[in-house]
Write a protein that holds these residues in place. Structure first.
Motif, PDB file in Angstrom:
ATOM      1  N   GLU A   6      -5.920 -42.500 -25.726  1.00 21.52           N
ATOM      2  CA  GLU A   6      -4.755 -42.467 -26.620  1.00 21.52           C
ATOM      3  C   GLU A   6      -3.941 -41.180 -26.397  1.00 21.52           C
ATOM      4  OE1 GLU A   6      -5.317 -42.052 -30.889  1.00 21.52           O
ATOM      5  OE2 GLU A   6      -3.834 -43.610 -31.212  1.00 21.52           O
ATOM      6  N   ALA A   7      -4.647 -40.053 -26.270  1.00 23.36           N
ATOM      7  CA  ALA A   7      -3.958 -38.777 -26.060  1.00 23.36           C
ATOM      8  C   ALA A   7      -3.166 -38.813 -24.750  1.00 23.36           C
ATOM      9  CB  ALA A   7      -4.966 -37.629 -26.045  1.00 23.36           C
ATOM     10  N   THR A   8      -3.766 -39.414 -23.720  1.00 21.69           N
ATOM     11  CA  THR A   8      -3.094 -39.486 -22.423  1.00 21.69           C
ATOM     12  C   THR A   8      -1.870 -40.398 -22.502  1.00 21.69           C
ATOM     13  OG1 THR A   8      -5.312 -39.277 -21.502  1.00 21.69           O
ATOM     14  CG2 THR A   8      -3.559 -39.718 -19.959  1.00 21.69           C
ATOM     15  N   GLN A   9      -2.010 -41.501 -23.241  1.00 26.83           N
ATOM     16  CA  GLN A   9      -0.851 -42.377 -23.465  1.00 26.83           C
ATOM     17  C   GLN A   9       0.254 -41.623 -24.186  1.00 26.83           C
ATOM     18  OE1 GLN A   9      -3.023 -45.551 -25.541  1.00 26.83           O
ATOM     19  NE2 GLN A   9      -1.895 -46.993 -24.268  1.00 26.83           N
ATOM     20  N   ALA A  10      -0.150 -40.835 -25.196  1.00 22.25           N
ATOM     21  CA  ALA A  10       0.833 -40.104 -25.998  1.00 22.25           C
ATOM     22  C   ALA A  10       1.574 -39.068 -25.155  1.00 22.25           C
ATOM     23  CB  ALA A  10       0.151 -39.440 -27.187  1.00 22.25           C
ATOM     24  N   MET A  11       0.979 -38.639 -24.039  1.00 22.42           N
ATOM     25  CA  MET A  11       1.651 -37.681 -23.155  1.00 22.42           C
ATOM     26  C   MET A  11       2.672 -38.385 -22.271  1.00 22.42           C
ATOM     27  SD  MET A  11      -1.434 -35.400 -21.651  1.00 22.42           S
ATOM     28  CE  MET A  11      -2.888 -35.233 -22.654  1.00 22.42           C
ATOM     29  N   GLY A  31     -10.085 -41.943 -27.885  1.00 20.78           N
ATOM     30  CA  GLY A  31      -9.099 -40.934 -28.282  1.00 20.78           C
ATOM     31  C   GLY A  31      -8.487 -40.249 -27.079  1.00 20.78           C
ATOM     32  N   ILE A  32      -9.278 -40.082 -26.025  1.00 22.53           N
ATOM     33  CA  ILE A  32      -8.772 -39.423 -24.817  1.00 22.53           C
ATOM     34  C   ILE A  32      -7.735 -40.313 -24.138  1.00 22.53           C
ATOM     35  CG2 ILE A  32      -9.453 -38.793 -22.462  1.00 22.53           C
ATOM     36  CD1 ILE A  32     -11.948 -37.500 -23.781  1.00 22.53           C
TER      37      ILE A  32
END
Lengths: 225, 335
Positions: A129-134, A126-127
């Motif tokens: 994924e969150a970084t990708q989403a940024m 998830g971390i």
């Protein structure tokens, strides 16, 4: 008291012990440094190319895995001897501290790389994924998210690797590397000087204990719990 | 505005194609809070992730404010993602960074170097989400609700025009859920931010959403304004969600009413009519008696509503029905 001490440890030449300790520390420091320099990127590459990861690449992962497994399955004592020509090629000698570092690194880096791969797998997807989403680049994902999050695991891996290297340095005495292990074999074992054996073993034990407790402390500190 | 034009998604697992999203047509207006509700595996998570392309579509086009997101190259996609915030069920904060550093992360990734600029932005964001005293803590020291607030602050750091919420309250207790939803509603109002949220709880939809789409088996089965979908659900899946929210078992309810005499009606009030003294007036004028069998008076986002199940007995039944239907009330005859 002093008489008892010197009669018990009659064969111990403390200057020799000091030099050997220094050699062991030099071998350990040098080989640990190069093990990290080589093993960390290798571990990251293993992780990224692994199944269901950011840069999933079956053939690359299989090739890296194969090399790592081959190097890890060679007993270190064999590796030491097999490596001699290569060691001479890059350091000019197969003896002493300089001669010991290449085989130590080749022996420990694949092991360390596997530990790094495992530590990175522990990072919550998830971390990532969150970084990708940024909108992070792959380089940013690795350096701003993956490595900082895996830091406690990587420090633990360095600790385990350092301790493994301590035992490898002791073996490196066989090919004339010097150090505490060499002393233990040449005097303690071959000349039956049990007191030398005991002193070197105690020193190695202290070294391992210190490494482990420093490592544990750093892991706790960086776990941020 | 977010537009889906015949977007679909198929996963390939074990040599088999598994459809995750049927070809979907969807429009989400700028500034609205749009909810996607469905059970796990209904495809809502896939749909949400298609918007910022954490999932690649198998076909179709996605336009965001007229820009074709599906056509962006890697670099364009990264810049686009910097304008779309996202929050997650499990928060996905970096455990190794302080609250302030977590919030600063999107700014640093976007290439903002100025320390004073970053510090000022982070302070303002933490103030907005009510965490300004927690800047130097690590996520592990915070409660779930606080972690989600950090997640929200982080998502807002680059001043996005769209906020994607992936089950943002599913890991929180009811009270914390309410406060996080309130914060989202506030942000939507004040920043004119488009919010797309997915959830499996109708209550979340009811509290914050303007419009809702109900998903089942990879397709949108019903969509519309929340008041409409919530009060007059048509698809069986939607009806189940509404009943779950009211914690009512329909068959049980019918059993209970079996021995109640008279005609059974369900009245739905909405907006201003909710608070009018209609029942008393009708009863007095037509001589019918009524008993309330079940009911709920609440709000859907900012709209008050009431839904009452009544039994009507005696008096001029026909006149009462006409009178009720003439008022601003939706009447359904259940028996």
């Amino acid at each position: 008291m002093e008489a008892l001490f010197s009669s018990l440890l009659g064969n111990v030449d403390w200057y020799e012990i000091w030099l050997a300790t220094l050699d062991t520390l030099l071998m350990l420091g040098g080989s640990l440094l190069f093990t990290i320099i080589l093993g960390l990127p290798l571990g990251v590459l293993l992780f990224l190319s692994g199944p269901r990861q950011l840069f999933e690449n079956g053939p690359l992962y299989a090739a890296l895995s194969f090399v790592v497994n081959v190097l890890r399955s060679l007993p270190f004592i064999i590796l030491l001897i097999v490596m001699i020509p290569f060691t001479v090629l890059i350091t000019g000698t197969s003896l002493g501290v300089a001669g010991a570092i290449p085989p130590l690194v080749v022996g420990a880096a694949p092991f360390f790389a596997r530990l790094v791969e495992t530590a990175l797998r522990e990072v919550d997807r998830g971390i990532i994924e969150a970084t990708q989403a940024m909108g992070a680049t792959t380089r940013q994902i690795i350096f701003s998210a993956l490595l900082p999050e895996a830091r406690p695991g990587i420090i633990a891996a360095i600790t385990v690797t350092a301790i493994t290297l301590v035992s490898y340095t002791a073996m490196a005495g066989v090919v004339g590397a010097g150090g505490l292990g060499d002393l233990a074999i040449r005097f303690g074992y071959q000349r039956f000087q049990t007191d030398v054996m005991v002193v070197t073993v105690v020193l190695l034990l202290v070294l391992v204990q210190v490494l482990q407790s420093v490592g544990d402390r750093l892991v706790t500190h960086f776990s941020r719990k | 505005m977010i537009e889906f034009h015949q977007v679909h998604k198929t996963y390939r697992t074990g040599g088999r194609d598994v459809p995750a999203l049927q070809p979907t047509q969807l429009e989400i207006a700028s500034g609205e809070v749009f909810g996607l509700i469905g059970h796990s595996g209904a495809g809502k998570s896939t749909l949400l992730r298609l918007i910022n392309r954490l999932e690649e579509p198998s076909g179709g086009r996605i336009l965001v404010n007229g820009e074709d997101v599906t056509a962006l190259d890697a670099d364009g996609l990264r810049r686009f993602r910097q304008r779309v915030g996202m929050i997650f069920q499990h928060f996905n904060l970096l455990m190794s960074k302080t609250v302030a550093d977590n919030v600063a992360m999107p700014l640093r990734l976007a290439g903002i170097r100025s320390r004073s600029e970053i510090d000022a932005r982070v302070a303002a964001l933490l103030d907005r989400v009510g965490l300004k005293d927690h800047a130097r803590k690590y996520p592990a020291q915070l409660s779930g609700g606080q972690k989600q607030r950090v997640g929200i602050a982080r998502a807002l750091a680059t001043e996005p025009s769209i906020l994607l919420c992936d089950e943002a309250t599913s890991a929180l207790d009811p009270q914390t859920t309410a406060s996080v939803l309130q914060l989202l509603a506030e942000i939507n109002r004040e920043l004119k931010l488009t919010i797309v949220l997915i959830t499996h709880e109708m209550d979340v939809i009811r509290r914050v959403c303007d419009r809702v789409a109900v998903m089942d088996a990879g397709a949108i089965v019903e969509q519309g304004p929340v008041t409409e979908v919530f009060l007059h659900p048509k698809h069986p899946t939607t009806q189940r969600f509404v009943l779950e929210d009211e914690a009512m078992d329909e068959s049980e309810m019918h059993d209970d009413f079996a021995h109640v005499p008279g005609r059974i009606l369900r009245l739905t009030f909405q907006g201003d009519s909710t608070y009018k003294p209609l029942l008393g007036t009708v009863a007095r004028e037509t001589g019918v008696d009524y008993s309330i069998l079940s009911g709920r008076i609440d709000r859907i986002k900012d709209t008050p509503y009431g839904q009452l199940t009544l039994a009507l007995i005696g008096g001029d039944m026909a006149a009462a029905m006409t009178r009720l239907q003439a008022a601003d009330v939706h009447v359904e005859v259940l028996r």
